[in-house]
Design a protein around this motif. Structure first.
Motif: not given
Length: 92
Positions: A1-26
């Motif tokens: 994220m380039k800007h300060d935001v409160f929340a981000a909601l996006y598609n998990d793309a089926g999680f993918g290899i090594d859970d790449a689809g959710i890897s940005r959550l932490p």
């Protein structure tokens, strides 16, 4: 994220290899951003309106969980909870 935001909601793309689809959550959580993904089986990838209208939550980070996010709820319900949490946080 380039800007300060409160929340981000996006598609998990089926999680993918090594859970790449959710890897940005932490990383979002480390910045104080409520991060949430919805299932690629429920919402079209790359379509924000489908994510909101059709999506069901598949993963949340700690910040999102503290704001009422939970796996299995609709994105519409999630957004309502996030808005309520933000309003409460801001004292309005």
């Amino acid at each position: 994220m380039k800007h300060d935001v409160f929340a981000a909601l996006y598609n998990d793309a089926g999680f993918g290899i090594d859970d790449a689809g959710i890897s940005r959550l932490p990383a979002l959580g480390a910045r104080g951003i409520a991060g949430v993904t919805v299932s690629a089986w429920s919402a079209r990838i790359g379509d924000g309106q489908s994510t909101y209208r059709d999506g069901y939550v598949t993963a949340v980070n700690g910040r999102a969980a503290r704001c009422g996010g939970e796996i299995g709820i609709s994105a519409i319900e999630l957004v309502a909870r996030l808005v309520a949490a933000r309003v409460k946080e801001l004292g309005k």
